[in-house]
Design a protein around this motif. Sequence first.
Motif, PDB file in Angstrom:
ATOM      1  N   VAL A   1      37.458  45.601  29.379  1.00 40.60           N
ATOM      2  CA  VAL A   1      38.481  44.476  30.196  1.00 40.60           C
ATOM      3  C   VAL A   1      38.177  43.190  29.592  1.00 40.60           C
ATOM      4  CG1 VAL A   1      39.208  43.917  32.455  1.00 40.60           C
ATOM      5  CG2 VAL A   1      38.065  46.280  31.930  1.00 40.60           C
ATOM      6  N   MET A   2      39.352  42.884  29.021  1.00 41.00           N
ATOM      7  CA  MET A   2      39.558  41.370  28.588  1.00 41.00           C
ATOM      8  C   MET A   2      39.875  40.459  29.496  1.00 41.00           C
ATOM      9  SD  MET A   2      38.945  42.351  25.344  1.00 41.00           S
ATOM     10  CE  MET A   2      39.619  40.852  24.633  1.00 41.00           C
ATOM     11  N   LEU A   3      39.288  39.379  29.207  1.00 42.55           N
ATOM     12  CA  LEU A   3      39.026  38.385  30.332  1.00 42.55           C
ATOM     13  C   LEU A   3      40.648  37.780  30.449  1.00 42.55           C
ATOM     14  CD1 LEU A   3      35.871  36.193  29.833  1.00 42.55           C
ATOM     15  CD2 LEU A   3      36.533  37.881  31.625  1.00 42.55           C
ATOM     16  N   ASP A   4      41.330  37.532  29.325  1.00 41.70           N
ATOM     17  CA  ASP A   4      42.997  37.328  29.555  1.00 41.70           C
ATOM     18  C   ASP A   4      43.655  38.049  30.438  1.00 41.70           C
ATOM     19  OD1 ASP A   4      42.810  38.894  27.440  1.00 41.70           O
ATOM     20  OD2 ASP A   4      44.668  38.119  26.396  1.00 41.70           O
ATOM     21  N   VAL A   5      43.409  39.525  30.260  1.00 40.19           N
ATOM     22  CA  VAL A   5      44.282  40.393  30.877  1.00 40.19           C
ATOM     23  C   VAL A   5      43.653  40.446  32.637  1.00 40.19           C
ATOM     24  CG1 VAL A   5      44.605  42.905  31.345  1.00 40.19           C
ATOM     25  CG2 VAL A   5      44.324  42.093  28.917  1.00 40.19           C
TER      26      VAL A   5
ATOM     27  N   CYS B   1      44.913  38.449  38.216  1.00 38.38           N
ATOM     28  CA  CYS B   1      44.630  37.613  39.219  1.00 38.38           C
ATOM     29  C   CYS B   1      45.820  36.644  39.559  1.00 38.38           C
ATOM     30  CB  CYS B   1      43.407  36.940  38.793  1.00 38.38           C
ATOM     31  SG  CYS B   1      42.032  37.779  38.982  1.00 38.38           S
ATOM     32  N   ASP B   2      46.687  36.356  38.359  1.00 39.04           N
ATOM     33  CA  ASP B   2      47.900  35.457  38.673  1.00 39.04           C
ATOM     34  C   ASP B   2      48.754  36.342  39.442  1.00 39.04           C
ATOM     35  OD1 ASP B   2      46.426  33.544  37.348  1.00 39.04           O
ATOM     36  OD2 ASP B   2      47.774  33.794  35.515  1.00 39.04           O
ATOM     37  N   VAL B   3      48.940  37.435  39.105  1.00 32.30           N
ATOM     38  CA  VAL B   3      49.919  38.335  39.972  1.00 32.30           C
ATOM     39  C   VAL B   3      49.633  38.179  41.448  1.00 32.30           C
ATOM     40  CG1 VAL B   3      50.842  40.585  40.366  1.00 32.30           C
ATOM     41  CG2 VAL B   3      50.474  39.578  37.969  1.00 32.30           C
ATOM     42  N   PHE B   4      48.232  38.284  41.778  1.00 35.59           N
ATOM     43  CA  PHE B   4      47.902  38.263  43.083  1.00 35.59           C
ATOM     44  C   PHE B   4      47.525  36.999  43.620  1.00 35.59           C
ATOM     45  CE2 PHE B   4      45.908  42.525  41.608  1.00 35.59           C
ATOM     46  CZ  PHE B   4      46.922  43.143  42.685  1.00 35.59           C
ATOM     47  N   GLU B   5      48.000  35.789  42.719  1.00 34.94           N
ATOM     48  CA  GLU B   5      47.633  34.353  43.472  1.00 34.94           C
ATOM     49  C   GLU B   5      46.169  34.154  43.810  1.00 34.94           C
ATOM     50  OE1 GLU B   5      51.111  33.800  45.771  1.00 34.94           O
ATOM     51  OE2 GLU B   5      52.572  33.605  44.297  1.00 34.94           O
ATOM     52  N   ILE B   6      45.461  34.592  43.020  1.00 31.82           N
ATOM     53  CA  ILE B   6      43.939  34.358  43.419  1.00 31.82           C
ATOM     54  C   ILE B   6      43.244  33.831  42.210  1.00 31.82           C
ATOM     55  CG2 ILE B   6      43.865  35.953  45.364  1.00 31.82           C
ATOM     56  CD1 ILE B   6      42.528  37.950  43.590  1.00 31.82           C
ATOM     57  N   THR B   7      42.048  33.405  42.059  1.00 32.77           N
ATOM     58  CA  THR B   7      41.228  32.963  40.996  1.00 32.77           C
ATOM     59  C   THR B   7      40.335  34.398  40.449  1.00 32.77           C
ATOM     60  OG1 THR B   7      39.253  32.178  42.417  1.00 32.77           O
ATOM     61  CG2 THR B   7      41.026  30.524  41.883  1.00 32.77           C
ATOM     62  N   MET B   8      39.760  34.182  39.475  1.00 33.13           N
ATOM     63  CA  MET B   8      39.020  35.271  39.037  1.00 33.13           C
ATOM     64  C   MET B   8      37.517  35.074  39.827  1.00 33.13           C
ATOM     65  SD  MET B   8      39.288  35.612  35.043  1.00 33.13           S
ATOM     66  CE  MET B   8      38.064  36.645  34.752  1.00 33.13           C
ATOM     67  N   GLU B   9      37.262  34.212  40.453  1.00 34.31           N
ATOM     68  CA  GLU B   9      36.139  33.915  41.273  1.00 34.31           C
ATOM     69  C   GLU B   9      36.498  35.001  42.646  1.00 34.31           C
ATOM     70  OE1 GLU B   9      33.458  30.801  43.589  1.00 34.31           O
ATOM     71  OE2 GLU B   9      34.772  30.093  42.521  1.00 34.31           O
ATOM     72  N   GLU B  10      37.669  34.577  43.152  1.00 34.56           N
ATOM     73  CA  GLU B  10      38.125  35.327  44.409  1.00 34.56           C
ATOM     74  C   GLU B  10      38.180  36.727  44.100  1.00 34.56           C
ATOM     75  OE1 GLU B  10      40.826  31.879  46.634  1.00 34.56           O
ATOM     76  OE2 GLU B  10      41.566  32.874  44.670  1.00 34.56           O
ATOM     77  N   PHE B  11      38.493  37.163  42.792  1.00 34.53           N
ATOM     78  CA  PHE B  11      38.824  38.640  42.489  1.00 34.53           C
ATOM     79  C   PHE B  11      37.326  39.178  42.833  1.00 34.53           C
ATOM     80  CE2 PHE B  11      38.533  42.228  39.878  1.00 34.53           C
ATOM     81  CZ  PHE B  11      39.831  42.721  40.079  1.00 34.53           C
ATOM     82  N   PHE B  12      36.417  38.529  42.162  1.00 33.94           N
ATOM     83  CA  PHE B  12      35.018  39.239  42.131  1.00 33.94           C
ATOM     84  C   PHE B  12      34.093  38.794  43.351  1.00 33.94           C
ATOM     85  CE2 PHE B  12      36.224  39.199  37.593  1.00 33.94           C
ATOM     86  CZ  PHE B  12      35.935  40.764  37.257  1.00 33.94           C
ATOM     87  N   LYS B  13      34.491  38.131  44.260  1.00 36.16           N
ATOM     88  CA  LYS B  13      33.967  37.788  45.414  1.00 36.16           C
ATOM     89  C   LYS B  13      34.239  39.079  46.456  1.00 36.16           C
ATOM     90  CE  LYS B  13      32.484  33.788  48.032  1.00 36.16           C
ATOM     91  NZ  LYS B  13      33.005  32.407  48.300  1.00 36.16           N
ATOM     92  N   CYS B  14      33.585  40.139  46.051  1.00 37.59           N
ATOM     93  CA  CYS B  14      33.906  41.304  46.852  1.00 37.59           C
ATOM     94  C   CYS B  14      32.586  42.002  47.022  1.00 37.59           C
ATOM     95  CB  CYS B  14      35.111  42.167  46.206  1.00 37.59           C
ATOM     96  SG  CYS B  14      35.595  43.586  46.891  1.00 37.59           S
ATOM     97  N   ASP B  15      32.504  43.062  48.081  1.00 35.87           N
ATOM     98  CA  ASP B  15      31.288  43.790  48.157  1.00 35.87           C
ATOM     99  C   ASP B  15      31.133  44.928  46.846  1.00 35.87           C
ATOM    100  OD1 ASP B  15      30.359  42.337  50.274  1.00 35.87           O
ATOM    101  OD2 ASP B  15      30.859  44.119  51.685  1.00 35.87           O
ATOM    102  N   LEU B  16      32.444  45.211  46.410  1.00 34.15           N
ATOM    103  CA  LEU B  16      32.390  46.297  45.131  1.00 34.15           C
ATOM    104  C   LEU B  16      31.518  45.657  43.826  1.00 34.15           C
ATOM    105  CD1 LEU B  16      36.018  47.182  45.144  1.00 34.15           C
ATOM    106  CD2 LEU B  16      34.149  48.704  45.545  1.00 34.15           C
ATOM    107  N   PHE B  17      31.226  44.384  43.843  1.00 33.78           N
ATOM    108  CA  PHE B  17      30.676  43.703  42.670  1.00 33.78           C
ATOM    109  C   PHE B  17      29.323  43.362  43.037  1.00 33.78           C
ATOM    110  CE2 PHE B  17      35.343  43.155  42.291  1.00 33.78           C
ATOM    111  CZ  PHE B  17      35.522  44.003  41.047  1.00 33.78           C
TER     112      PHE B  17
END
Length: 75
Positions: free
Chosen positions: A47-51, A56-72
């Motif tokens: 998984v490339m970081l730019d992808v 994340c831009d589509v969801f209007e969140i930061t990558m930090e917000e994306f990964f701030k989840c119990d799944l990780f």
Amino acid sequence: MKLTEAIRYRILDLCGERNLTPDMVVKKADASPTAVAMVISGSDDLVMLDVMQSICDVFEITMEEFFKCDLFIGF
């Protein structure tokens, strides 16, 4: 669970929260549609970081917000 699986599940969760289909994310993302689709489908272990940033831009969140989840937890 592999990290790529957790990423896939997180994307699908966000799709549900925002009433988007995975296909809509592919179309809205500012990255290769093939690369985005592969991340969403979990068909690639790379998984490339730019992808990820584009998704994340589509969801209007930061990558930090994306990964701030119990799944990780544990990665």
